[in-house]
Motif scaffolding. Structure first.
Motif, PDB file in Angstrom:
ATOM      1  N   UNK A   8     -10.662   2.915  11.891  1.00 14.06           N
ATOM      2  CA  UNK A   8      -9.908   1.701  11.596  1.00 14.06           C
ATOM      3  C   UNK A   8      -9.242   1.743  10.220  1.00 14.06           C
ATOM      4  N   UNK A   9      -9.354   2.831   9.481  1.00 16.26           N
ATOM      5  CA  UNK A   9      -8.693   2.957   8.191  1.00 16.26           C
ATOM      6  C   UNK A   9      -9.262   2.064   7.116  1.00 16.26           C
ATOM      7  N   UNK A  10     -10.557   1.749   7.194  1.00 14.47           N
ATOM      8  CA  UNK A  10     -11.170   0.844   6.221  1.00 14.47           C
ATOM      9  C   UNK A  10     -11.286   1.515   4.856  1.00 14.47           C
ATOM     10  N   UNK A  11     -11.753   2.757   4.823  1.00 17.42           N
ATOM     11  CA  UNK A  11     -11.910   3.457   3.551  1.00 17.42           C
ATOM     12  C   UNK A  11     -10.568   3.633   2.853  1.00 17.42           C
ATOM     13  N   UNK A  12      -9.554   4.002   3.605  1.00 17.66           N
ATOM     14  CA  UNK A  12      -8.236   4.265   3.014  1.00 17.66           C
ATOM     15  C   UNK A  12      -7.652   3.002   2.389  1.00 17.66           C
ATOM     16  N   UNK A  13      -7.833   1.847   3.019  1.00 20.24           N
ATOM     17  CA  UNK A  13      -7.262   0.613   2.494  1.00 20.24           C
ATOM     18  C   UNK A  13      -8.124  -0.017   1.407  1.00 20.24           C
ATOM     19  N   UNK A  14      -9.399   0.311   1.378  1.00 20.49           N
ATOM     20  CA  UNK A  14     -10.271  -0.243   0.342  1.00 20.49           C
ATOM     21  C   UNK A  14     -10.280   0.617  -0.913  1.00 20.49           C
ATOM     22  N   UNK A  15     -10.521   1.920  -0.745  1.00 15.05           N
ATOM     23  CA  UNK A  15     -10.730   2.800  -1.893  1.00 15.05           C
ATOM     24  C   UNK A  15      -9.678   3.903  -2.021  1.00 15.05           C
ATOM     25  N   UNK A  63      -2.601  -5.700  -1.109  1.00 11.13           N
ATOM     26  CA  UNK A  63      -3.538  -6.584  -1.791  1.00 11.13           C
ATOM     27  C   UNK A  63      -4.393  -7.312  -0.756  1.00 11.13           C
ATOM     28  N   UNK A  64      -5.520  -7.855  -1.212  1.00  7.38           N
ATOM     29  CA  UNK A  64      -6.483  -8.490  -0.320  1.00  7.38           C
ATOM     30  C   UNK A  64      -6.763  -9.909  -0.793  1.00  7.38           C
ATOM     31  N   UNK A  65      -7.443 -10.650   0.071  1.00  4.25           N
ATOM     32  CA  UNK A  65      -7.985 -11.948  -0.295  1.00  4.25           C
ATOM     33  C   UNK A  65      -9.506 -11.827  -0.338  1.00  4.25           C
ATOM     34  N   UNK A  66     -10.083 -12.306  -1.428  1.00  7.17           N
ATOM     35  CA  UNK A  66     -11.534 -12.283  -1.554  1.00  7.17           C
ATOM     36  C   UNK A  66     -12.097 -13.525  -0.868  1.00  7.17           C
ATOM     37  N   UNK A  67     -12.842 -13.313   0.209  1.00  5.97           N
ATOM     38  CA  UNK A  67     -13.411 -14.419   0.967  1.00  5.97           C
ATOM     39  C   UNK A  67     -14.833 -14.775   0.525  1.00  5.97           C
ATOM     40  N   UNK A 125      -8.271  -6.914  -5.284  1.00  8.50           N
ATOM     41  CA  UNK A 125      -8.082  -5.495  -4.969  1.00  8.50           C
ATOM     42  C   UNK A 125      -9.413  -4.793  -5.106  1.00  8.50           C
ATOM     43  N   UNK A 126      -9.948  -4.301  -4.007  1.00  7.63           N
ATOM     44  CA  UNK A 126     -11.218  -3.579  -4.052  1.00  7.63           C
ATOM     45  C   UNK A 126     -11.116  -2.322  -4.901  1.00  7.63           C
TER      46      UNK A 126
END
Length: 478
Positions: A163-170, A238-242, A307-308
């Motif tokens: 799902x590309x989680x690592x690439x989008x986070x770190x 960029x992300x939203x911190x929930x 941003x993680x």
């Protein structure tokens, strides 16, 4: 003959080509008389001049005396790149990107209970119980075996990569989870909605803060962060911190400092599924959260921007990611109230804009296309109508001659032209005057007449009305 000579004589290396007075290069291995013929034709064209195109034989060079150059032939066999080679070239930087393991060192599981479980499952006793339907397996024991063997962490790692989680986070960083996060949202009737690895949870199910547990020592310090990877409305990457709780002692969430209070997912309508990731960090020392000047229960999305990658880069000396769990969510009707009353903003909606199909104008006919010539004006107008309106009109006509028990009461008219006089009328002539000719006194237009014939013969739009009996329940027809 030309193509054969060109294949044998053409060389892809520029070092093997020699200058030619006519075209700048000559092909190694070609016959001299081929080159002389090509040169003579070129001279003949230069004498005639370039003011206009040459006619006759001079304007059409024989392919048997002219050797095509490489830019006219294209690459030979084996030179074209395959689809996989083109994709590798397109994503060269991504595939060759050096990845960095930012997590704890991976250890091989010493517990062999997972292998023993497989061996015991092949025993005759369990096989017999499975065939007889009396085999009972404790899910808690199976879960303990999967966790202790490390199989669950391999599944989480593979799903996060998919799902590309690592690439989008770190970005270039990744880690192998080593702490099992047990996360579940409470639902009505004592039901729980768990978070696994990419399962779908609706926003109304994730409206309340979930229950999070993990195994830890009392003196360990943790940091839990929930971010949305796809929900930012204005800034790319960029992300939203929930949700964010730092300096957690042991596994007691209440002992930590809440930087951001929990906010439910809010994927806008028309944007598909959004990813929401829980990341559990192991802290070497307490983190100073006084740098966050906003209120923890803020609903201002600009203050929630996160941003993680930047957060981890600023605290990488004290943070090590250890646990991961994520889910997907898409829009539902409960978010309408959340956007209006919580975020105090107009609900965003996204949709695709499809280009309207090209419809040939009415006054443009091609005599080769027989259908366009015989098409009536009403069919041309139907191309601009909503297909649902046409289907509704046909359905109403079908129901008008459909009996609930007998089916179609109108039947099929095999020869509709034989009954044309039954549904056609003519303009009457004045009293005492000669009657009008039938060709010029028709009340029904020709295009309407054609439409009636199609309706009677169950063709075109009315093909769905061709039925003899209604569909019946197989149990009642016996």
């Amino acid at each position: 003959m030309c193509s054969t000579v060109a294949r044998t004589g053409l060389s892809r290396s520029w070092s093997s080509l020699h200058q030619h007075p006519a075209h700048g290069v000559a092909i190694t291995g070609a016959k001299n008389w081929f080159l002389s013929a090509d040169w003579s034709v070129h001279n003949h064209q230069q004498k005639r001049g370039n003011s206009r195109q040459a006619t006759g034989m001079a304007g059409h060079v024989s392919p048997y005396i002219r050797i095509p150059f490489f830019h006219e032939r294209g690459p030979g066999v084996g030179i074209d790149l395959s689809l996989q080679e083109r994709l590798d070239e397109l994503f060269h930087k991504r595939n060759n990107k050096k990845l960095i393991d930012i997590g704890f060192k991976r250890k091989e599981a010493k517990d062999s209970s997972f292998k023993n479980l497989k061996q015991h499952s092949r025993t005759l006793e369990m096989e017999k119980a499975a065939r007889e339907g009396t085999l009972e397996v404790s899910l808690e024991e199976v879960n303990e075996v999967v966790v202790s063997s490390g199989e669950i962490f391999n599944s989480i790692y593979k799903a996060a990569q998919l799902y590309g989680v690592y690439e989008d986070l770190f970005r270039e960083g990744y880690f192998h989870p080593c702490v099992n996060l047990d996360i579940a949202y409470a639902k009505e009737d004592d039901m729980m909605v768990p978070v696994y690895r990419g399962n779908i949870i609706k926003p109304r199910e994730a409206a309340v803060q979930p229950e999070v547990t993990w195994s830890s020592k009392d003196d360990d310090i943790w940091c839990l962060v929930l971010t949305s990877l796809d929900s930012h409305l204005s800034q790319e990457d960029m992300e939203y911190n929930h949700w964010m709780v730092a300096n957690i002692k042991g596994s007691d969430l209440s002992s930590g400092e809440e930087v951001f209070s929990y906010m439910q997912p809010f994927p806008p309508q028309g944007t598909g599924f959004h990813r929401f990731a829980f990341v559990l960090y192991k802290q070497e020392a307490p983190i100073d959260v006084s740098t966050f000047t906003h209120e923890k229960n803020t609903t201002n999305l600009s203050e929630r921007t996160f941003s993680t990658y930047d957060f981890y880069q600023a605290h990488q000396e004290n943070l090590t990611p250890a646990g991961l769990a994520f889910f997907q969510s898409d829009w539902d009707s409960s978010l309408r109230d959340f956007f209006h009353n919580t975020l105090i903003m107009k609900e965003p909606k996204y949709e695709y804009e499809f280009m309207p199909p090209y419809i040939q104008p009415w006054n443009r006919f091609e005599m080769r296309d027989r259908e366009s010539v015989t098409k009536g004006f009403n069919e041309f107008l139907d191309e601009h109508r909503d297909p649902k309106d046409i289907e509704k009109e046909v359905l109403l006509k079908k129901l008008a001659h459909t009996h609930p028990y007998k089916g179609d009461t109108e039947g099929y008219m095999k020869y509709p032209l034989a009954h044309a006089d039954d549904y056609q009328s003519y303009i009457p002539a004045p009293i005492g005057e000669k009657p009008f000719t039938k060709k010029t006194s028709k009340r029904v237009p020709s295009w309407r007449m054609e439409q009636i014939i199609k309706e009677k013969m169950k063709k075109g739009y009315y093909s769905s009305t061709d039925h003899s009996s209604l569909r019946r329940d197989p149990m009642l027809s016996e």
